[in-house]
Design a protein around this motif. Structure first.
Motif, PDB file in Angstrom:
ATOM      1  N   GLY A  89       0.825  -1.214   0.000  1.00 22.71           N
ATOM      2  CA  GLY A  89       0.000   0.000   0.000  1.00 22.71           C
ATOM      3  C   GLY A  89       0.856   1.258   0.000  1.00 22.71           C
ATOM      4  O   GLY A  89       1.843   1.330   0.720  1.00 22.71           O
ATOM      5  N   PRO A  90       0.498   2.254  -0.817  1.00 33.74           N
ATOM      6  CA  PRO A  90       1.331   3.453  -0.949  1.00 33.74           C
ATOM      7  C   PRO A  90       1.132   4.481   0.164  1.00 33.74           C
ATOM      8  O   PRO A  90       0.030   4.620   0.704  1.00 33.74           O
ATOM      9  CB  PRO A  90       0.876   4.043  -2.283  1.00 33.74           C
ATOM     10  N   LYS A  91       2.233   5.170   0.461  1.00 35.38           N
ATOM     11  CA  LYS A  91       2.224   6.340   1.333  1.00 35.38           C
ATOM     12  C   LYS A  91       3.056   7.421   0.655  1.00 35.38           C
ATOM     13  O   LYS A  91       3.982   7.102  -0.106  1.00 35.38           O
ATOM     14  CB  LYS A  91       2.843   6.007   2.694  1.00 35.38           C
ATOM     15  N   PRO A  92       2.764   8.695   0.923  1.00 32.28           N
ATOM     16  CA  PRO A  92       3.589   9.762   0.341  1.00 32.28           C
ATOM     17  C   PRO A  92       5.073   9.555   0.677  1.00 32.28           C
ATOM     18  O   PRO A  92       5.420   9.190   1.798  1.00 32.28           O
ATOM     19  CB  PRO A  92       3.039  11.031   0.999  1.00 32.28           C
ATOM     20  N   GLY A  93       5.905   9.734  -0.325  1.00 29.50           N
ATOM     21  CA  GLY A  93       7.340   9.521  -0.176  1.00 29.50           C
ATOM     22  C   GLY A  93       7.799   8.156  -0.644  1.00 29.50           C
ATOM     23  O   GLY A  93       8.988   7.941  -0.870  1.00 29.50           O
ATOM     24  N   ASP A  94       6.860   7.199  -0.803  1.00 30.00           N
ATOM     25  CA  ASP A  94       7.228   5.881  -1.316  1.00 30.00           C
ATOM     26  C   ASP A  94       7.661   5.983  -2.774  1.00 30.00           C
ATOM     27  O   ASP A  94       7.262   6.903  -3.496  1.00 30.00           O
ATOM     28  CB  ASP A  94       6.043   4.912  -1.241  1.00 30.00           C
ATOM     29  N   ILE A  95       8.425   5.020  -3.200  1.00 31.89           N
ATOM     30  CA  ILE A  95       8.831   4.890  -4.604  1.00 31.89           C
ATOM     31  C   ILE A  95       7.922   3.825  -5.217  1.00 31.89           C
ATOM     32  O   ILE A  95       7.860   2.692  -4.722  1.00 31.89           O
ATOM     33  CB  ILE A  95      10.305   4.469  -4.702  1.00 31.89           C
ATOM     34  N   PHE A  96       7.196   4.193  -6.276  1.00 35.71           N
ATOM     35  CA  PHE A  96       6.310   3.206  -6.910  1.00 35.71           C
ATOM     36  C   PHE A  96       7.082   2.433  -7.973  1.00 35.71           C
ATOM     37  O   PHE A  96       8.020   2.934  -8.579  1.00 35.71           O
ATOM     38  CB  PHE A  96       5.060   3.858  -7.506  1.00 35.71           C
ATOM     39  N   ILE A  97       6.670   1.200  -8.170  1.00 31.35           N
ATOM     40  CA  ILE A  97       7.255   0.322  -9.194  1.00 31.35           C
ATOM     41  C   ILE A  97       6.133  -0.167 -10.094  1.00 31.35           C
ATOM     42  O   ILE A  97       5.111  -0.671  -9.612  1.00 31.35           O
ATOM     43  CB  ILE A  97       7.975  -0.889  -8.553  1.00 31.35           C
ATOM     44  N   VAL A 157       3.283  11.109  -4.274  1.00 35.53           N
ATOM     45  CA  VAL A 157       3.113  12.429  -3.679  1.00 35.53           C
ATOM     46  C   VAL A 157       1.912  12.431  -2.745  1.00 35.53           C
ATOM     47  O   VAL A 157       1.975  12.922  -1.621  1.00 35.53           O
ATOM     48  CB  VAL A 157       2.948  13.516  -4.771  1.00 35.53           C
ATOM     49  N   GLU A 158       0.810  11.866  -3.230  1.00 32.91           N
ATOM     50  CA  GLU A 158      -0.433  11.883  -2.467  1.00 32.91           C
ATOM     51  C   GLU A 158      -1.245  10.645  -2.824  1.00 32.91           C
ATOM     52  O   GLU A 158      -1.216  10.188  -3.962  1.00 32.91           O
ATOM     53  CB  GLU A 158      -1.230  13.139  -2.832  1.00 32.91           C
ATOM     54  N   VAL A 159      -1.967  10.095  -1.855  1.00 33.24           N
ATOM     55  CA  VAL A 159      -2.822   8.929  -2.067  1.00 33.24           C
ATOM     56  C   VAL A 159      -4.271   9.377  -1.871  1.00 33.24           C
ATOM     57  O   VAL A 159      -4.599   9.983  -0.854  1.00 33.24           O
ATOM     58  CB  VAL A 159      -2.474   7.801  -1.070  1.00 33.24           C
ATOM     59  N   TYR A 160      -5.105   9.115  -2.866  1.00 35.01           N
ATOM     60  CA  TYR A 160      -6.504   9.537  -2.831  1.00 35.01           C
ATOM     61  C   TYR A 160      -7.420   8.360  -2.495  1.00 35.01           C
ATOM     62  O   TYR A 160      -7.101   7.210  -2.807  1.00 35.01           O
ATOM     63  CB  TYR A 160      -6.912  10.148  -4.169  1.00 35.01           C
ATOM     64  N   SER A 161      -8.572   8.659  -1.929  1.00 34.18           N
ATOM     65  CA  SER A 161      -9.514   7.619  -1.505  1.00 34.18           C
ATOM     66  C   SER A 161     -10.204   6.925  -2.684  1.00 34.18           C
ATOM     67  O   SER A 161     -10.804   5.875  -2.512  1.00 34.18           O
ATOM     68  CB  SER A 161     -10.569   8.207  -0.565  1.00 34.18           C
ATOM     69  N   ASN A 162     -10.103   7.487  -3.887  1.00 38.91           N
ATOM     70  CA  ASN A 162     -10.772   6.885  -5.051  1.00 38.91           C
ATOM     71  C   ASN A 162      -9.902   5.851  -5.771  1.00 38.91           C
ATOM     72  O   ASN A 162     -10.213   5.435  -6.882  1.00 38.91           O
ATOM     73  CB  ASN A 162     -11.206   7.973  -6.039  1.00 38.91           C
ATOM     74  N   GLY A 163      -8.786   5.445  -5.148  1.00 37.30           N
ATOM     75  CA  GLY A 163      -7.941   4.420  -5.755  1.00 37.30           C
ATOM     76  C   GLY A 163      -6.888   4.964  -6.704  1.00 37.30           C
ATOM     77  O   GLY A 163      -6.292   4.201  -7.457  1.00 37.30           O
ATOM     78  N   THR A 164      -6.672   6.275  -6.678  1.00 31.00           N
ATOM     79  CA  THR A 164      -5.619   6.858  -7.510  1.00 31.00           C
ATOM     80  C   THR A 164      -4.529   7.453  -6.626  1.00 31.00           C
ATOM     81  O   THR A 164      -4.715   7.680  -5.427  1.00 31.00           O
ATOM     82  CB  THR A 164      -6.161   7.945  -8.460  1.00 31.00           C
ATOM     83  N   VAL A 165      -3.386   7.682  -7.261  1.00 27.96           N
ATOM     84  CA  VAL A 165      -2.209   8.184  -6.581  1.00 27.96           C
ATOM     85  C   VAL A 165      -1.612   9.307  -7.420  1.00 27.96           C
ATOM     86  O   VAL A 165      -1.482   9.164  -8.647  1.00 27.96           O
ATOM     87  CB  VAL A 165      -1.166   7.040  -6.414  1.00 27.96           C
ATOM     88  N   LYS A 166      -1.259  10.412  -6.779  1.00 36.53           N
ATOM     89  CA  LYS A 166      -0.527  11.486  -7.457  1.00 36.53           C
ATOM     90  C   LYS A 166       0.952  11.164  -7.326  1.00 36.53           C
ATOM     91  O   LYS A 166       1.439  10.849  -6.242  1.00 36.53           O
ATOM     92  CB  LYS A 166      -0.826  12.841  -6.817  1.00 36.53           C
ATOM     93  N   THR A 167       1.673  11.242  -8.453  1.00 41.60           N
ATOM     94  CA  THR A 167       3.089  10.909  -8.474  1.00 41.60           C
ATOM     95  C   THR A 167       3.909  12.069  -9.045  1.00 41.60           C
ATOM     96  O   THR A 167       3.370  12.947  -9.710  1.00 41.60           O
ATOM     97  CB  THR A 167       3.350   9.668  -9.358  1.00 41.60           C
TER      98      THR A 167
END
Length: 155
Positions: free
Chosen positions: A89-97, A111-121
């Motif tokens: 599960g993502p948190k701000p500051g994590d590196i996505f793969i 950068v940010e994790v949203y409740s709708n299942g999307t992530v700002k990177t």
């Protein structure tokens, strides 16, 4: 006081809008600096080099070690990183793969994790359509389901 993951993200965000010179060349002063941080010259895909460079700069500033493997290979980073740094599960500051198969991947920072299942990177080597072979550092909105996993930098 900043933690390593907070400062790494801040450094990555400071690069927003940096572009290859010329476009679609995997070159230019900033891009070549990212690539040099992993021991490569111009002309290579650089999303992982951008992430490594950001964490390296933060680690130097905080006088600590960079926990990432020195590589431009996204999937090599994922496969060889300490398993204790891998998360689902993502948190701000994590590196996505991201894994596109046939050895092709993409990476950047959460950068940010949203409740709708999307992530700002924030990611390097991308463009307006979210390509993994783009020409700039930019913010993107991606579906959480598109990620293989996340690397969490220890504080």
């Amino acid at each position: 006081m900043s933690t390593l993951n907070q400062l790494s993200l801040k450094i990555a965000q400071s690069q927003n809008g940096v572009q290859e010179i010329p476009k679609n060349s995997n070159a230019g002063p900033a891009v070549e600096s990212y690539l040099k941080s992993v021991g490569l010259g111009k002309g290579y895909a650089w999303c992982m080099a951008f992430v490594y460079w950001s964490v390296k700069k933060a680690a130097e500033e905080l006088k600590t070690t960079n926990p990432l493997i020195k590589t431009a290979g996204v999937l090599r980073q994922w496969n060889e990183i300490n398993p204790r740094l891998k998360f689902a599960g993502p948190k701000p500051g994590d590196i996505f793969i991201m894994d596109f198969g046939k050895g092709q991947g993409h990476t950047g920072f959460v950068v940010e994790v949203y409740s709708n299942g999307t992530v700002k990177t924030i990611e390097g080597n991308t463009n307006d359509d979210g390509s993994r072979e783009g020409y700039e550092v930019a913010y993107r909105i991606r579906k959480n389901s598109s990620f293989k996993g996340f690397i969490r930098i220890p504080n």
